[in-house]
Each structure stands twice: as structure tokens, then as C-alpha cells.
Motif scaffolding. Sequence first.
Motif, PDB file in Angstrom:
ATOM      1  N   GLU A   1       0.813  -1.116  -0.037  1.00 13.01           N
ATOM      2  CA  GLU A   1       0.110   0.131  -0.068  1.00 13.01           C
ATOM      3  C   GLU A   1       0.801   1.397   0.071  1.00 13.01           C
ATOM      4  OE1 GLU A   1      -2.804  -0.285   3.231  1.00 13.01           O
ATOM      5  OE2 GLU A   1      -2.986  -2.553   2.886  1.00 13.01           O
ATOM      6  N   PRO A   2       0.498   2.387  -0.630  1.00 10.48           N
ATOM      7  CA  PRO A   2       1.316   3.479  -0.770  1.00 10.48           C
ATOM      8  C   PRO A   2       1.412   4.073   0.643  1.00 10.48           C
ATOM      9  CG  PRO A   2      -0.985   3.859  -1.432  1.00 10.48           C
ATOM     10  CD  PRO A   2      -0.779   2.464  -1.381  1.00 10.48           C
ATOM     11  N   GLY A   3       2.355   4.731   0.887  1.00 17.03           N
ATOM     12  CA  GLY A   3       2.766   5.215   2.483  1.00 17.03           C
ATOM     13  C   GLY A   3       3.426   4.472   3.191  1.00 17.03           C
ATOM     14  N   ARG A   4       3.844   3.173   2.894  1.00 18.37           N
ATOM     15  CA  ARG A   4       4.442   2.151   3.738  1.00 18.37           C
ATOM     16  C   ARG A   4       6.092   2.086   3.286  1.00 18.37           C
ATOM     17  NH1 ARG A   4       1.215  -1.161   6.922  1.00 18.37           N
ATOM     18  NH2 ARG A   4      -0.704  -1.025   5.721  1.00 18.37           N
ATOM     19  N   GLU A   5       6.765   2.209   4.298  1.00 21.47           N
ATOM     20  CA  GLU A   5       8.190   2.075   4.046  1.00 21.47           C
ATOM     21  C   GLU A   5       8.594   0.862   3.195  1.00 21.47           C
ATOM     22  OE1 GLU A   5       7.849   1.641   7.873  1.00 21.47           O
ATOM     23  OE2 GLU A   5       6.431   2.852   7.393  1.00 21.47           O
ATOM     24  N   LYS A   6       8.090  -0.386   3.431  1.00 22.99           N
ATOM     25  CA  LYS A   6       8.845  -1.519   2.799  1.00 22.99           C
ATOM     26  C   LYS A   6       7.755  -2.597   2.683  1.00 22.99           C
ATOM     27  CE  LYS A   6      10.506  -3.592   7.040  1.00 22.99           C
ATOM     28  NZ  LYS A   6      11.874  -4.440   7.536  1.00 22.99           N
ATOM     29  N   PRO A   7       7.718  -3.343   1.999  1.00 24.63           N
ATOM     30  CA  PRO A   7       6.487  -4.291   1.608  1.00 24.63           C
ATOM     31  C   PRO A   7       6.675  -5.397   2.770  1.00 24.63           C
ATOM     32  CG  PRO A   7       8.193  -4.427  -0.231  1.00 24.63           C
ATOM     33  CD  PRO A   7       8.630  -3.250   0.748  1.00 24.63           C
ATOM     34  N   ARG A   8       5.573  -5.607   3.219  1.00 18.40           N
ATOM     35  CA  ARG A   8       5.523  -6.726   4.425  1.00 18.40           C
ATOM     36  C   ARG A   8       5.673  -7.993   3.785  1.00 18.40           C
ATOM     37  NH1 ARG A   8       0.104  -5.458   7.380  1.00 18.40           N
ATOM     38  NH2 ARG A   8      -0.758  -5.297   5.455  1.00 18.40           N
ATOM     39  N   SER A   9       6.287  -8.783   4.520  1.00 15.26           N
ATOM     40  CA  SER A   9       6.497 -10.152   4.127  1.00 15.26           C
ATOM     41  C   SER A   9       5.032 -11.015   4.597  1.00 15.26           C
ATOM     42  CB  SER A   9       7.464 -10.885   4.908  1.00 15.26           C
ATOM     43  OG  SER A   9       7.055 -11.028   6.506  1.00 15.26           O
ATOM     44  N   LEU A  10       4.717 -12.116   4.182  1.00 14.74           N
ATOM     45  CA  LEU A  10       3.631 -12.902   3.929  1.00 14.74           C
ATOM     46  C   LEU A  10       3.337 -13.112   5.429  1.00 14.74           C
ATOM     47  CD1 LEU A  10       1.237 -14.092   2.886  1.00 14.74           C
ATOM     48  CD2 LEU A  10       2.503 -16.403   2.698  1.00 14.74           C
ATOM     49  N   GLY A  11       4.636 -13.583   6.323  1.00 21.08           N
ATOM     50  CA  GLY A  11       4.532 -13.888   7.748  1.00 21.08           C
ATOM     51  C   GLY A  11       3.926 -12.489   8.506  1.00 21.08           C
ATOM     52  N   ARG A  12       4.380 -11.185   8.056  1.00 19.05           N
ATOM     53  CA  ARG A  12       3.938 -10.246   8.866  1.00 19.05           C
ATOM     54  C   ARG A  12       2.337  -9.906   8.517  1.00 19.05           C
ATOM     55  NH1 ARG A  12       6.522  -5.530   9.999  1.00 19.05           N
ATOM     56  NH2 ARG A  12       4.423  -4.593  10.408  1.00 19.05           N
TER      57      ARG A  12
ATOM     58  N   ALA B   1       0.156 -12.146   7.483  1.00 17.23           N
ATOM     59  CA  ALA B   1      -0.498 -13.115   8.144  1.00 17.23           C
ATOM     60  C   ALA B   1      -0.804 -12.498   9.556  1.00 17.23           C
ATOM     61  CB  ALA B   1      -0.007 -14.461   8.022  1.00 17.23           C
ATOM     62  N   TRP B   2      -0.026 -12.312  10.266  1.00 16.64           N
ATOM     63  CA  TRP B   2      -0.101 -11.975  11.642  1.00 16.64           C
ATOM     64  C   TRP B   2      -1.068 -10.718  11.645  1.00 16.64           C
ATOM     65  CZ3 TRP B   2      -0.416 -13.039  16.229  1.00 16.64           C
ATOM     66  CH2 TRP B   2      -0.566 -11.991  17.201  1.00 16.64           C
ATOM     67  N   GLU B   3      -0.865  -9.825  10.850  1.00 11.94           N
ATOM     68  CA  GLU B   3      -1.848  -8.596  10.763  1.00 11.94           C
ATOM     69  C   GLU B   3      -3.235  -9.046  10.615  1.00 11.94           C
ATOM     70  OE1 GLU B   3      -1.596  -5.162  10.982  1.00 11.94           O
ATOM     71  OE2 GLU B   3       0.207  -5.765  12.129  1.00 11.94           O
ATOM     72  N   ASP B   4      -3.404  -9.972   9.850  1.00  8.56           N
ATOM     73  CA  ASP B   4      -4.610 -10.626   9.556  1.00  8.56           C
ATOM     74  C   ASP B   4      -5.309 -11.340  10.610  1.00  8.56           C
ATOM     75  OD1 ASP B   4      -6.341 -10.616   6.945  1.00  8.56           O
ATOM     76  OD2 ASP B   4      -6.259 -12.870   7.347  1.00  8.56           O
ATOM     77  N   LEU B   5      -4.318 -12.348  11.242  1.00  6.38           N
ATOM     78  CA  LEU B   5      -4.624 -12.751  12.441  1.00  6.38           C
ATOM     79  C   LEU B   5      -5.248 -11.997  13.719  1.00  6.38           C
ATOM     80  CD1 LEU B   5      -2.139 -15.786  12.808  1.00  6.38           C
ATOM     81  CD2 LEU B   5      -4.615 -16.159  12.301  1.00  6.38           C
ATOM     82  N   ARG B   6      -4.233 -10.785  13.863  1.00  9.60           N
ATOM     83  CA  ARG B   6      -4.631 -10.102  15.080  1.00  9.60           C
ATOM     84  C   ARG B   6      -6.050  -9.630  15.012  1.00  9.60           C
ATOM     85  NH1 ARG B   6      -1.447  -5.218  16.577  1.00  9.60           N
ATOM     86  NH2 ARG B   6      -2.171  -4.389  14.774  1.00  9.60           N
TER      87      ARG B   6
END
Lengths: 319, 308
Positions: free
Chosen positions: A27-38, A40-45
Motif C-alpha cells: 500500500e502507498p505510504g508504507r516504508e517497505k513491503p510486508r512479508s507474508l508472515g507479517r 498473516a499476523w496482521e490478519d490474525l490479530r
Amino acid sequence: MSDPTASAAGVTGTLEGHAGSPPTTAEPGREKPRSLGRDAWEDLRHNWVFWIASVLILILIVMAIAPGVFTSASPTASDLDVSRQGPGPGAPFGYDLQGRDVLARTIYGARASILVGIFATAFATIVGSFMGIVAGYYGGWTDTIVSRLTDVFFAIPIFLGAILVLTSFPSDENTSQVAAYTKVAVALAIFGWTSTARIMRSSVIQVKQADFVQAARALGASNSAIIRKHVLPNSLTPVIVVATISLGGYIGAEAGLSYLGIGLQPPVISWGIAISDAQTYLRVSPHMMMFPIAFLSITVLAFIMLGDAVREALDPKLR
Amino acid sequence: MGRYALRRLLQMIPVLLGSTFLIYVMVWALPGDPFAGRCGQRPCTDAYIAAQTAKFNLDDPLIVRYFKYLGNLLQGDLGQTFAGQNVSDLVARAYPTTLKLALVALTIEAVVGLGAGVLAGLRRGGYFDNFVLVSTLFVISLPVFVIGFMLQYGLGIRWGVFPVTVSAGAPFADLILPGLVLGSLSLAYVARLMRSSLAENIRADYIRTAIAKGLPRRRVVGVHAVRNSLIPVITFIGADFGTLMGGAIITEGIFNINGVGGLVYRSIRLREGATVIAVVTLLVLVFLLMNLIVDLLYAVLDPRIRYE
């Protein structure tokens, strides 16, 4: 134990592979692309199913480690005066045929189910992953032989196979508890590793062709280093999903085996044994059966819910 | 197609050999005396032991015994039990019952599971969808013997809707309740698989095309969406048929059905090796054949799949 893996077979996302996708996905505005693991964790949270399942599993694990926290009654003290007495003051779940406290026995029964479930899943996952990696990575004749071997084990119904193994190596009252748990777990895992192996194999075949694996090989990395550093971490995702979901299945299967009288044997306290003992008195004292069933179902449910949540978070197709 | 089927049939042979050998080793390499407790309270007489040892080739090494057994098997001889009954008779008596039970279970799971899955998948997030998700999760978390008891107690004993046990000859009417119990877990999986598969496909380009060219909704859903979503479900159902036949041990016990499950369970407990091997071999054969049929069905369901 039908095949809970069938639904997970579609998950083939890889951790690194996803992160390497073009940065337009970020997404625009993010410093670096998130990994699938990260990701997934965002999703789970934000997934309430995940939290309910985790809390339940945490409670069950505490129950398995320290059952004394939940009940002060002894699971083995029996008083025939109160045999089959229903729930009342002092014993919220009532008493069983031997006049033992059903609440205490149900709480103490968690240990058997959780341990057998974890052992069986661990054995099946380790053996299955090993076979899957060997078949997928080396290919050719090795693949043919390992795959046919997997087919041989896959073709035999797991419950039937477990009964055969346990009849060949029966437990009795002299078997130590850990040995009894291990035996049931191994019996289930002997025929349960095949689905993990198949999923691992297809996952490894995908990862093997990735550029970073070719690069590592070009740099002169040995096969074992490539497998350890690149192939294994990147093909684990679907295996984790299958492991979580099948843990619930193994717990159910343990109860089924104990119910038939082949799995765990008294004096081990297990929900399956309790249900089997109580079935004769189903019509007159249903409380003896109801509480072990409730705990067993909640345990299986918790692990399946956790597996479902993890799969949804890790499956890139559902995004 | 024909050549593909033939190749698959040939590939089955090593798997079948492997499975039977595995079972053979597990059954006959058991630690302990095969004659312990075989003759009641007394030790077995020498004559009996000699006769049985000769009958089952117990003096030969395991591998030799296995090939002798295979030789007999190829001639259609499934061997005898220790008591001298023909295993083929036992199997012939038990097999049709379990086959009927598995068919009933399969029909229930296919009809109810597919129906629920299609309705839920079409309206993802709707009221019925949530109902299907929650109820299937509930069914999946209950062990089959618990479902068996609850339905037997509720529908059989309390309300008397269904017979509590299955009478001799196992008529189809008696098998509905056991079939429901046996197929309950798979029913839940079928519904969930169908739901997710359909929900995924309904967004596909060819569905948009079908709607855009003005096809009636019934045809879009029935021919384009459902047919293409069936592949993972059919895979599951096909593999499940073998599991149903082998997994009937508990269900047959609860409803007092004289089928393969009960036969194999009794045989394992009584160490009737010949019967166990015969039944398991047949189960494996059914399982492999079902998988082949499923693979051939793919070509019917998805026009993109062709077998050379």
C-alpha cells in the motif's frame, strides 16, 4: 479422521516468494513491503476466531500441565456412596460409577488428549516433511520410490492401521504413562504422515525452481545447506496449516481408539475412556458422559478453529 | 483416455503389493505365540499346532509365506480362518452390508453437503452461509461416536423416528440413521469445500462472460459455476468412499451392523490374520479404484483437462 488436509492442500504460498513480488502490492505510504508472515499476523490479530481458539488452547494447555489449578478434588479418590450421583454442591459435574469426581477426572483427562495430539502431530509432521523434502528435492527415482511408499501407507485407512499397530503392541497397567501416550501417538502417526509428505513434496517442487535456490546452487551451496536455508523455510507454510488442523483430528482419533478400548488404558485418565465407561448408563446418568464429551469437542474445535484462522491468514488466494 | 487408465491400473500394482505386504507383516510378525489362548483354557495339542502351522506355512520365513499367500490370492483363494471357515464366505457376507452403508452415507453427504455448500457459496456472508459455517464446525469437532450416540438416543430411542439398531439383511430404511452418522464428518467437509470452491469460481471471468451474454441465472450457476467448482469436492468424495468403508468400525458397532468394520475389528482382536489381510486388501483396492474413477471424472467436469 477423514481427510482434513484436503481443504488445506490448496495452500502453496511461500514466505519469501510472496515478499519478492513487485512492490506495487504494498500500500502507498508504507516504508517497505510486508512479508507474508507479517501480513498473516496482521490478519490474525483482527480475527476473533483466532483469539477465541488461542485462549481456549492456552486454558487447555494449563489444564494439561497443572490440573490442580482448576480443581482441588482428587481424580482417583472414589466413594461408592455417591456412585453416579448427579451434579450438586461440592461436585458441579457429579460423580461417576466408582464415585469419583467427574469434574476432576475431566480436568485431569486433558493431559492425555493434548499430549497424544501433540506427539502424533509432531511425529507425523517430522516424518512427512522429511519424506516430502527428499521426494520433492531430489526428484527422479528417489521421488518415484518415496511417492509409491507414501501411496502404500496412504491407501490404508488411518484408524484401521492404528488399531492394528496397537493390537500388536498392547499397553497394560504396567506401561508407564508416557510410553502409553507415545504408543498411541506413533500408531496414529504411522499412517498419518502421508498427507504432510504429499503437501511438502508439491511445495518443495515449487520452491526448488525459484531463482534464489538456483543462485544458491550457483554459488556452490551444498544440497543440505540449500534445503536447510532456502527450501525448508519457504515450503513450511502449508505444512504448518495441515499440522494445526490435523492436531484436532488426532485428538478425536485418540478418543475413538480409547473408546474402543485399544487406545489408552486405565489407570490413565482420558476422555475417551470416560465416554466409553459412561455409555452403558447414558439413559440414567447422562452427566457422566456429557462433560467429557463437551471438553473433548471444545478441544477439537479449538484446534480446528485455529487451523482455519491460520489457513485463511496464510492463503494468498483468499486475499 | 484408455491408455491413461491402463497406465494408472498398472501403477496400482506396486501400491497394492506394498499395502498387502505391510499389513501381512503387521499381522503375522506380531510378537507372541499365535496359538496362545486359541484352544480355551488348555494349551493347544501338538496335532492342532502341526496342522495349523502347515496350513498357514508358519515354518517358512515371512517373505516366502507372503508370496505363497499371494499365489493363493491370485487363484481367488483368500484362505481360511483358524477355525476352518472360508475367509471368502465371511467377506461375502459382510461386504454387501458395508457397501450399502457406505453408499447411503455417500448419498447423504453428496446431496446434503453439495446442496448446503452451493447455497452457502452463492450468498457468501449471508445468514445461511453463517449457519452452514457454524454447524459444520460443530459437526467436525464432535467425534463420530458422540454423534452416533446422540442421534441414536435422540432420533432412535426418544422420538422413535428411526430404528435403533439395524435388523438382519440391513434394509436401506434401517441404514439411513447409521449412514447419516457415518457420513456426518464428510458431509461437513463437502459443504465447506463446495462453498469455498464455488465462492472462488463465481468471480471467474467465464462466469462474467456467461452473465454478459445473457444466459439465465439457473444455467450460469448450474452449468458454469457449479460444474467447475465440483473438482475438489469430487476428489474429496472419491477418496472418502474408501475411508467410509474402512471407518465404519465405530458406526457399525453402535448400530449393531454385521459389516466389514465389525468383521475386521473382531479379526484383529482374535488375531485372525487371514481375514484381516483379505478385508484390508479389498479396502485398499476399492480406495485405489475410486481414486482412478475420480481422476477420469476430471476430464468430464473440466473440458480443459485431457488425458493422452
